[in-house]
Design an enzyme around this catalytic site. Structure first.
Site, short mmCIF file in Angstrom:
data_model
loop_
_atom_site.label_atom_id
_atom_site.label_comp_id
_atom_site.label_asym_id
_atom_site.label_seq_id
_atom_site.Cartn_x
_atom_site.Cartn_y
_atom_site.Cartn_z
CG ASP A 12 -1.75 -1.23 1.37
OD1 ASP A 12 -2.29 -1.69 0.36
OD2 ASP A 12 -1.81 -1.77 2.49
CE LYS A 15 2.76 -2.23 -4.45
NZ LYS A 15 2.34 -1.92 -3.07
N GLY A 39 -4.51 -3.76 -4.41
CA GLY A 39 -5.44 -2.70 -4.76
C GLY A 39 -4.64 -1.45 -5.06
CG HIS A 40 -1.80 -1.37 -7.61
ND1 HIS A 40 -0.97 -1.32 -6.52
CD2 HIS A 40 -1.51 -2.51 -8.24
CE1 HIS A 40 -0.21 -2.39 -6.51
NE2 HIS A 40 -0.52 -3.14 -7.53
P1 GDP Z 1 -0.54 0.64 -3.73
O1 GDP Z 1 -1.23 -0.65 -3.46
O2 GDP Z 1 0.89 0.60 -3.34
O3 GDP Z 1 -0.76 1.15 -5.11
O4 GDP Z 1 -1.17 1.70 -2.78
P2 GDP Z 1 -2.73 2.04 -2.57
O5 GDP Z 1 -3.32 2.43 -3.86
O6 GDP Z 1 -3.39 0.97 -1.80
O7 GDP Z 1 -2.62 3.24 -1.57
C1 GDP Z 1 -2.08 4.38 -1.89
C2 GDP Z 1 -3.09 5.47 -1.65
O8 GDP Z 1 -2.41 6.64 -1.44
C3 GDP Z 1 -3.98 5.73 -2.85
O9 GDP Z 1 -5.26 6.13 -2.42
C4 GDP Z 1 -3.28 6.88 -3.55
O10 GDP Z 1 -4.15 7.68 -4.32
C5 GDP Z 1 -2.74 7.62 -2.39
N1 GDP Z 1 -1.51 8.36 -2.65
C6 GDP Z 1 -0.44 7.98 -3.38
N2 GDP Z 1 0.52 8.91 -3.31
C7 GDP Z 1 0.05 9.88 -2.48
C8 GDP Z 1 0.60 11.07 -1.97
O11 GDP Z 1 1.73 11.45 -2.24
N3 GDP Z 1 -0.18 11.80 -1.11
C9 GDP Z 1 -1.43 11.42 -0.76
N4 GDP Z 1 -2.10 12.18 0.10
N5 GDP Z 1 -1.98 10.28 -1.21
C10 GDP Z 1 -1.24 9.52 -2.06
#
Ligand code: GDP
Length: 432
Positions: A12, A15, A39-40
């Site tokens: 999470d 990515k 879940g991206h």
């Molecule tokens: P992943 O599984 O690694 O892709 O991560 P997730 O999608 O589960 O969680 C990342 C969350 O953080 C998502 O809702 C993104 O939109 C949000 N996000 C990513 N980068 C940033 C950031 O720099 N700042 C903020 N506030 N939210 C972010």
């Protein structure tokens, strides 16, 4: 240069956003492990997209997306995602391919997942109950069903034999209901009609694409500390989320991975059970959860939050051979007076600067912190490093020092353009 992008914490890390941002500079995005437990989340032009199985590169027309043999595929989940994308105007035909060697998640896997968690009681892993673990168990147990097996559904073929045996085993385990192997087979026959045009030899596809000079991004799901071998076992996922997983999960040689980018939040989160040395159980944990919107993209479960754990990230640097970090969610720290960074663990009378391999020992570790001043000026949406306030820059610099790798990308918000790309870092080459 080809690039592997993966999670350097407990998943999470953001990515999805980083892969999405880099995708226009690559021809192919290839996912190498996990299933639809990932879940991206990607925001584009204010619209939210949550991708579980399909690489987030799909949001860029013209980019080819591959699902490798290391991924476990639930056909229903795959088509739900294809349909959802179609509803939003994204046609995946001719752009999405699935390895014929990828293993299938079948209905009994989902049931066995729930059953196995219930049996573990207090020792439960905290899985997403999607059947991912049992599908990998069948793969390693050499009784799994691969996508390519669906080509032959004849009565005396290997597919029918495997389904019969697996459903029999399931019926012995789940005492109170009977599953019919004929029903499972009928569903698979239907699925194959739709799946067939997507199926390919992913390794061969990649080899030819690379020979033709195309640039490939290898996309990991979950994170290093959730890796089946190198994570906090048994509180891990069932696949190799680390950079090495790209080789086995796609059928590529290690030398084809040009560089490895580890994504970390500017703090730490974890969902599910297992040790999290920097976990904050009080008000500050709640604050990070609310301002970072730390709820699982797949399950909605609240994530456990804590300070940045540099010991864990240093470990990820080593295990993956990270060239750089993408540091996300810096803006979530806006307004916090003082920020702790964990630089070591106190474990009984020992001081550890390296991650212990023993999960029980890790669970007993207390973080050793150093404290940096926070900042009041918002960082949200900032796109140039020099526009960050001095304390935010000092925080980023310190994270680079304690992890030993540059923060080549700093993310300051969820939108694509809320991003700092450090021109003076290795990242500059990836964006050319
Ligand atoms: P992943 O599984 O690694 O892709 O991560 P997730 O999608 O589960 O969680 C990342 C969350 O953080 C998502 O809702 C993104 O939109 C949000 N996000 C990513 N980068 C940033 C950031 O720099 N700042 C903020 N506030 N939210 C972010």
């Amino acid at each position: 240069m080809n690039l592997c992008v993966l999670g350097a914490q407990w998943g999470d890390e953001g990515k999805g956003k980083i892969v999405d941002l880099l995708t226009p500079h690559f021809n192919v995005v290839a996912r190498y492990q996990g299933g639809h437990n990932a879940g991206h989340t990607v925001y584009v032009g204010g619209r939210k997209f949550v991708l579980h199985l399909i690489p987030s590169g799909i949001l860029h027309p013209g980019v080819i997306c591959l699902i490798g043999n290391g991924v476990v595929v639930d056909p229903r989940a795959l088509f739900a995602e294809v349909d959802e994308l179609a509803g939003m105007g994204f046609d995946v035909r001719g752009r999405l391919f699935v390895s014929d060697k990828a293993h299938l998640i079948l209905p009994y896997h989902r049931e066995l997942d729930i059953l196995s968690e219930a049996r573990r009681g207090d020792r439960k892993i905290g899985t997403t109950s999607r059947g991912i673990g049992p599908a990998y168990e069948d793969k390693i147990g050499r009784r799994g069903v691969r996508v390519g097996d669906l080509r032959d559904t004849s009565a005396d073929g290997p597919l029918v034999g495997a389904i019969r045996e697996n459903v029999d085993a399931r019926n012995r385990l789940v005492g109170n209901s009977e599953m019919k192997w004929q029903d499972v087979l009928a569903d698979l026959r239907t699925a194959w009609v739709r799946l067939e045009p997507f199926v390919t030899d992913v390794s061969l596809y990649l080899s030819r694409a690379m020979a033709a000079g195309q640039r490939v991004m290898f996309e990991g799901a979950q994170g290093t500390l959730l890796d089946i071998d190198h994570g906090t076992y048994p509180y891990v996922t069932s696949s190799n989320a680390i950079a090495g997983g790209a080789c086995t999960g796609l059928g590529i040689g290690p030398k084809t991975i040009g560089a490895v980018l580890g994504v970390t939040k500017a703090y730490t989160t974890r969902v599910g059970e297992g040790p999290l040395p920097t976990e904050l159980l009080g008000e500050m944990g709640e604050r990070l959860r609310e301002s970072g919107q730390e709820y699982g993209a797949s399950t909605g479960r609240p994530r456990r939050c804590g300070w940045y754990d540099a010991v864990a990230v240093r470990y990820a640097v080593r295990i993956n051979g990270l060239d750089a970090l993408a540091l996300t969610k810096l803006d979530v720290l806006d307004g916090i007076e003082a920020l702790d960074i964990c630089t070591g663990y106190r474990c009984g009378t020992d001081v550890l600067t390296e991650m212990p391999g023993d999960t029980a020992q890790l669970a007993l570790c207390e973080p050793i912190y150093e404290t940096l001043p926070g900042w009041r000026e918002p960082t949200r949406g900032i796109t140039r490093y020099m526009d960050l306030n001095a304390n935010a820059r000092a925080y980023v610099r310190r994270l680079e020092e304690v992890t030993g790798v540059p923060a080549a990308i700093v993310s300051t918000g969820s939108e694509r353009d809320h991003t700092i790309i450090r021109d003076d870092s290795v990242a500059a080459a990836w964006f050319r």
